[in-house]
Every structure is written in structure tokens, then in C-alpha cells.
Write a protein that holds these residues in place. Structure first.
Motif, mmCIF file in Angstrom:
data_model
loop_
_atom_site.group_PDB
_atom_site.id
_atom_site.type_symbol
_atom_site.label_atom_id
_atom_site.label_comp_id
_atom_site.label_asym_id
_atom_site.label_seq_id
_atom_site.Cartn_x
_atom_site.Cartn_y
_atom_site.Cartn_z
ATOM 1 N N VAL A 198 46.824 19.413 -27.320
ATOM 2 C CA VAL A 198 48.048 18.853 -27.479
ATOM 3 C C VAL A 198 49.148 19.424 -26.448
ATOM 4 O O VAL A 198 49.358 20.270 -26.395
ATOM 5 N N ASP A 199 49.757 18.239 -26.076
ATOM 6 C CA ASP A 199 50.983 18.593 -25.120
ATOM 7 C C ASP A 199 52.197 17.984 -25.467
ATOM 8 O O ASP A 199 52.149 16.650 -26.186
ATOM 9 N N TYR A 200 53.299 18.466 -25.310
ATOM 10 C CA TYR A 200 54.477 17.801 -25.509
ATOM 11 C C TYR A 200 55.286 18.027 -24.088
ATOM 12 O O TYR A 200 55.433 18.991 -23.316
ATOM 13 N N VAL A 201 56.084 16.703 -23.573
ATOM 14 C CA VAL A 201 56.421 16.464 -22.310
ATOM 15 C C VAL A 201 58.038 16.202 -22.729
ATOM 16 O O VAL A 201 58.238 15.033 -23.210
ATOM 17 N N VAL A 202 58.951 17.041 -22.396
ATOM 18 C CA VAL A 202 60.221 16.780 -22.705
ATOM 19 C C VAL A 202 61.405 17.376 -22.025
ATOM 20 O O VAL A 202 61.224 18.017 -20.894
ATOM 21 N N SER A 203 62.525 16.957 -22.224
ATOM 22 C CA SER A 203 63.631 17.322 -21.392
ATOM 23 C C SER A 203 64.765 18.061 -22.326
ATOM 24 O O SER A 203 64.706 17.747 -23.514
ATOM 25 N N GLU A 204 65.232 19.096 -21.715
ATOM 26 C CA GLU A 204 66.217 19.886 -22.688
ATOM 27 C C GLU A 204 67.282 19.165 -22.757
ATOM 28 O O GLU A 204 68.020 18.773 -21.837
ATOM 29 N N PRO A 205 67.835 18.783 -23.901
ATOM 30 C CA PRO A 205 68.955 17.904 -24.255
ATOM 31 C C PRO A 205 70.018 18.329 -23.536
ATOM 32 O O PRO A 205 70.309 19.526 -23.315
ATOM 33 N N GLY A 206 70.938 17.227 -22.919
ATOM 34 C CA GLY A 206 72.232 17.767 -22.495
ATOM 35 C C GLY A 206 72.326 18.595 -21.050
ATOM 36 O O GLY A 206 73.322 19.074 -20.745
ATOM 37 N N THR A 207 70.970 18.652 -20.471
ATOM 38 C CA THR A 207 70.861 19.277 -19.123
ATOM 39 C C THR A 207 70.733 18.542 -17.784
ATOM 40 O O THR A 207 71.099 19.205 -16.944
ATOM 41 N N ILE A 208 70.357 17.368 -18.092
ATOM 42 C CA ILE A 208 69.936 16.642 -16.915
ATOM 43 C C ILE A 208 71.029 15.339 -16.717
ATOM 44 O O ILE A 208 71.022 14.644 -17.633
ATOM 45 N N ASP A 209 71.955 15.381 -15.623
ATOM 46 C CA ASP A 209 72.810 14.297 -15.269
ATOM 47 C C ASP A 209 72.503 13.526 -14.022
ATOM 48 O O ASP A 209 73.535 12.877 -13.656
ATOM 49 N N ALA A 210 71.377 13.538 -13.762
ATOM 50 C CA ALA A 210 70.992 12.632 -12.231
ATOM 51 C C ALA A 210 69.771 12.107 -12.474
ATOM 52 O O ALA A 210 68.963 12.623 -13.401
ATOM 53 N N PRO A 211 69.275 10.927 -11.740
ATOM 54 C CA PRO A 211 67.944 10.488 -11.677
ATOM 55 C C PRO A 211 66.969 11.467 -11.417
ATOM 56 O O PRO A 211 67.305 12.379 -10.652
ATOM 57 N N PHE A 212 65.832 11.271 -12.084
ATOM 58 C CA PHE A 212 64.484 12.158 -11.733
ATOM 59 C C PHE A 212 63.336 11.392 -12.067
ATOM 60 O O PHE A 212 63.376 10.382 -12.725
ATOM 61 N N VAL A 213 62.382 11.708 -11.455
ATOM 62 C CA VAL A 213 60.939 11.167 -11.577
ATOM 63 C C VAL A 213 60.033 12.313 -12.343
ATOM 64 O O VAL A 213 59.884 13.377 -11.450
ATOM 65 N N HIS A 214 59.394 12.008 -13.210
ATOM 66 C CA HIS A 214 58.210 12.755 -13.839
ATOM 67 C C HIS A 214 56.907 11.901 -13.546
ATOM 68 O O HIS A 214 56.789 10.728 -13.993
ATOM 69 N N HIS A 215 55.942 12.466 -12.561
ATOM 70 C CA HIS A 215 54.834 12.009 -12.157
ATOM 71 C C HIS A 215 53.699 12.742 -13.024
ATOM 72 O O HIS A 215 53.712 13.993 -12.346
ATOM 73 N N SER A 216 52.772 12.517 -13.405
ATOM 74 C CA SER A 216 51.535 13.106 -14.077
ATOM 75 C C SER A 216 50.451 12.514 -14.275
ATOM 76 O O SER A 216 50.363 11.273 -14.378
ATOM 77 N N VAL A 217 49.206 13.298 -13.935
ATOM 78 C CA VAL A 217 48.093 12.502 -13.993
ATOM 79 C C VAL A 217 47.123 13.608 -15.058
ATOM 80 O O VAL A 217 47.156 14.644 -14.960
ATOM 81 N N VAL A 218 46.336 12.907 -15.769
ATOM 82 C CA VAL A 218 45.581 13.529 -16.842
ATOM 83 C C VAL A 218 44.121 13.359 -16.529
ATOM 84 O O VAL A 218 43.876 11.952 -16.501
ATOM 85 N N GLU A 219 42.968 14.262 -16.351
ATOM 86 C CA GLU A 219 41.664 13.892 -16.188
ATOM 87 C C GLU A 219 40.931 14.660 -17.194
ATOM 88 O O GLU A 219 40.931 15.871 -17.280
#
Length: 435
Positions: A198-219
Motif C-alpha cells: 500500500v502506498d500514499y503519494v501526497v503533498s504536504e498541505p500549504g508548502t508548495i506554491d509553484a508548478p511541479f511534476v510528479h512522474h512515477s512508474v510501477v512494475e
């Protein structure tokens, strides 16, 4: 440590970063080749979604975070996701793993549960045969870029005949827009083994104020007679783009269960594929999503049948609010020779606003005669008669609509076999529906 990449397709920078982290030469070479290849390829082209118009180059710089000694030292957003008494956990903060725990009992059985960067150094003989085998480096620009830049990640190896009864858990979180956040997950379940991850992919609330990219692969590699349950919930900030590709290769009599909750606030590409390679192989995929504001979401679930008497079931339910758009693709492909295969899929979209858009696209590609395949798809709005009935019983309009939404999602949520995932998914669903 922070190493800035000049561009996502710069071979020299990719190799320099890999070398600075002490990665083995075979991985340094793979990263360099992938970075060079990325410059020659195009972005993937999901059905009816122009992701090439999105900001896809805000991949950030590698940022190694300080290790912690326990879950108590982590931010609240992480602490609340960790089930009480969890012994087996990995936490990735931005670009690196900061916490790794595996019980002595599982370690004694030969189970490996560590971050993928460490596994490449310490268990190369187990990692090399599988890394970028279910997902090809050269599939498109996204896969090549990811191969060059992935960081942290998770590696799970379960030996033959070993049953891992308690879930292995990972929390992958970011709180810096300029930090690279690109985990790669590899799970190998040997013959007649079983594991729940089980995994959770999250952003910490109130900490990110600019664009970002999360790219991930699962095999995921499910060997003969093995059983893998994979649960994943994504809840990232609204200024991010989440692009996640998941692939499972399932051999004879293997079982694969996917549970995916795409609850991001930003743009999303979610692509989950089961390759039913073996005879008697089985795949079950459940996907839930809620979109709001002006979100754009491409959600694809696919099962490709090669094995005889293989079975797949795919269920996707999405709720769209405001001006959100969801393109939902269900693809069942039965190859020549996959006799007695059975593929079923259902896609349903509930729209809460006249400006919301939801497209459900069931696709059947059948190259064999002696098979079964079916699909169901629907797109609609909240039934006003149902709302009126509930209001006539003294329930407010807002609560009535919320009850209808929960009822719409309940058939999927209630069937989730992993207690921890079901509870957290319900909690996050409530938060997102309440705005």
C-alpha cells in the motif's frame, strides 16, 4: 545535497547525478542512454487529452532529505497515513528515502523491502532482470525521462512460497516544488507467494506554491501461483501534474489486484495495465477519482490477455465537479490464442455541474473467437428525484447530494479488500467532496 539538471534530456547531467549518488555503472549507463533517448521521443498521447500543452518540464532538482529515526519525526500529513503498529514502512521525502523499516521476521524469510536506489546497489542481481522490463525505457518521452531521473522509490521481493500477511506500506510525499519527486516501484512476487503493498503519494498541505511534476512508474511481476494486492492513493497539490504508469505481468495462475484512488487536486495522467501472460491468470482493478475546479484527468485501465482461461475485471467510478474534465478509458484486449479468456469492464461518471465533463470510453479489442468480453459505461448527473426524495425526509440539499455521491462510490469502496486503504480512501473522499 541538490544537483540541478540543465534539461530533462541532458545525458551528461543525468550521468553526473547518478555517479554523484554512487550508483552502479550499469545504472549510470542506463540513465545516460535514457536521457539522450528522451530528446528524440514524443510525449504520450492519451485519448482526447492534449497533455503536451501542460507544464511537463518542471521536474526539479535532486534534493536529498535528512533521514529520520521514527514516524513521529515526520509531518502530520505523513503520520496520519501510517497505520498504528506498522512495522514495515518506507517513507520518501521529495527525492530520497528518509525512513526504512522491515520486521526481523520478514527479513529472516528472505523478504526485501527497501528503497529502489539502495536495492540497485545491494541487490543488483534481483533488480536488473526486472527494472524497466514491464515498462520500456523507449516507450515514449515520459518513460525515457523517468528512466533518466527517477529517485528514491521502492523495491519489494518476496521469495517462493512466502506469505506476507501484514501490508507493506510506503508514504511518498513532497513539500518543495523545485525538488525532483519521481519514485519508481518494483515488486517481484515469486511462485506461490503473496504480498499486500500500500502506498500514499501526497503533498504536504500549504508548502508548495509553484508548478511541479510528479512522474512515477510501477512494475509488478506476479510469478506462477503468486498473489499481489497493490493499493495506491494519490492526493497531490493543485499546482502539480501527476503522471503515473503502472504495469503488472502476471504468469500462470497468478492473481493481481489493483486499488487506485486518484484524488489529486492538479492535472493527472493515470495509466494502469495488467498483462495476463499466463494461463489461468487473473486481474482485478478498481479505480476511484474525484475532480474539481478546472482539473484535467486522463484515467486509463487496461487488461491484455495472452493466457488461456485468463480473467480480468475493471471498475472505474469518477465524480466531476465545477469545470473538471475526466477522460476515462477502459481497454480489454484479447490476443489470438487466449482461448476461454473473460474480460469485463465498467466505467461510470457522475457530474455535479453542467460545466463538468466526463467521457467514458469502453474499448474491446478481440482477436480470438472462444472468449467472453463485456462492458458497461454511463455518464450522468445527480438524479433530481433522488435529491427531492431525501429532502422530503428533512435532509438538506447539500447533504442529500453528498449521500448520493457516497452511494455512487460505495460499490467500489466497500469491495476494497485492504482495510487500511479503504479507511484512508473514505477519509480523503470526504475531505475532497467537502472542498
Amino acid at each position: 545535497m541538490s544537483t540541478q539538471l540543465t534539461t530533462p534530456t541532458d545525458r551528461q547531467s543525468a550521468e553526473a547525478l547518478a555517479s554523484s549518488k554512487g550508483e552502479p555503472q550499469w545504472l549510470v549507463d542506463l540513465r545516460g542512454e535514457a536521457a539522450e533517448l528522451a530528446g528524440t521521443l514524443e510525449w504520450p498521447k492519451p485519448e482526447k487529452m492534449r497533455i503536451d500543452r501542460w507544464n511537463l518540464t518542471a521536474v526539479g532538482a535532486y534534493a536529498e532529505e535528512k533521514a529520520v529515526g521514527s514516524v513521529a519525526e515526520l509531518p502530520e500529513v505523513v503520520r496520519e497515513l501510517v497505520a498504528e503498529g506498522t512495522e514495515n514502512i518506507i517513507v520518501q521525502h521529495n527525492s530520497s528515502a528518509v525512513l526504512k523499516q522491515l520486521s526481523a521476521e520478514l527479513a529472516a524469510k528472505g523478504v526485501i523491502f527497501t528503497d529502489l536506489e539502495t536495492a540497485c546497489k545491494e541487490h543488483a542481481d534481483l533488480v536488473k532482470p526486472y527494472l524497466f522490463q514491464a515498462v520500456s525505457v523507449g516507450e515514449n518521452k515520459l518513460t525515457a525521462m523517468h528512466a533518466a531521473l527517477w529517485n528514491g522509490g521502492v523495491f519489494v521481493y518476496v521469495p517462493k512460497n512466502v506469505e506476507v500477511e501484514l501490508p507493506l506500506q510506503a508514504v511518498l510525499f513532497n513539500n518543495k516544488a523545485d525538488a525532483a519527486f519521481a519514485p519508481h516501484i518494483v515488486i517481484v512476487a515469486e511462485s506461490n507467494s503473496s504480498v499486500t503493498y500500500v502506498d500514499y503519494v501526497v503533498s504536504e498541505p500549504g508548502t508548495i506554491d509553484a508548478p511541479f511534476v510528479h512522474h512515477s512508474v510501477v512494475e509488478v511481476f506476479v510469478k506462477p501461483g503468486a498473489h499481489v494486492r497493490f493499493g495506491s492513493i494519490h492526493h497531490m497539490a493543485d499546482n502539480g501534474v501527476d503522471m503515473t504508469l503502472r504495469r503488472a505481468v502476471i504468469e500462470n495462475d497468478g492473481q493481481m489486484e489493483w486499488v487506485v484512488g486518484d484524488l489529486n487536486d492538479g492535472f493527472t495522467v493515470s495509466d494502469t495495465v495488467s498483462v495476463l501472460k499466463g494461463n489461468g491468470s487473473n486481474s482485478d482493478a478498481k479505480v476511484i477519482s474525484i475532480g474539481g475546479n478546472e482539473q484535467k484527468m486522463s484515467l486509463t485501465t487496461q487488461a491484455t490477455h495472452f493466457g488461456r482461461s485468463s480473467e480480468s475485471n475493471m471498475v472505474t467510478r469518477a465524480v466531476m465537479r465545477d469545470k473538471a474534465t475526466a477522460i476515462i478509458n477502459g481497454i480489454t484486449k484479447i490476443e489470438k490464442g487466449a482461448t476461454k479468456a473473460n474480460g469485463v469492464q465498467t466505467e461510470k461518471v457522475l457530474m455535479l455541474s453542467p460545466k463538468a465533463r466526463g467521457d467514458a470510453n469502453p474499448i474491446l479489442l478481440i482477436d480470438e473467437d472462444d472468449v467472453k468480453a463485456g462492458h458497461a459505461a454511463s455518464v450522468g448527473q445527480v438524479n433530481p428525484e433522488q435529491v427531492y426524495y431525501l429532502m422530503s425526509r428533512g435532509i438538506s440539499k447539500q447533504d442529500a447530494e453528498r449521500l448520493i455521491i457516497y452511494g455512487f462510490l460505495a460499490p467500489v469502496v466497500s469491495e476494497i479488500p485492504i482495510d487500511a486503504v479503504r479507511e484512508q480512501l473514505q477519509r480523503l473522499l470526504e475531505r475532497k467532496l467537502e472542498g
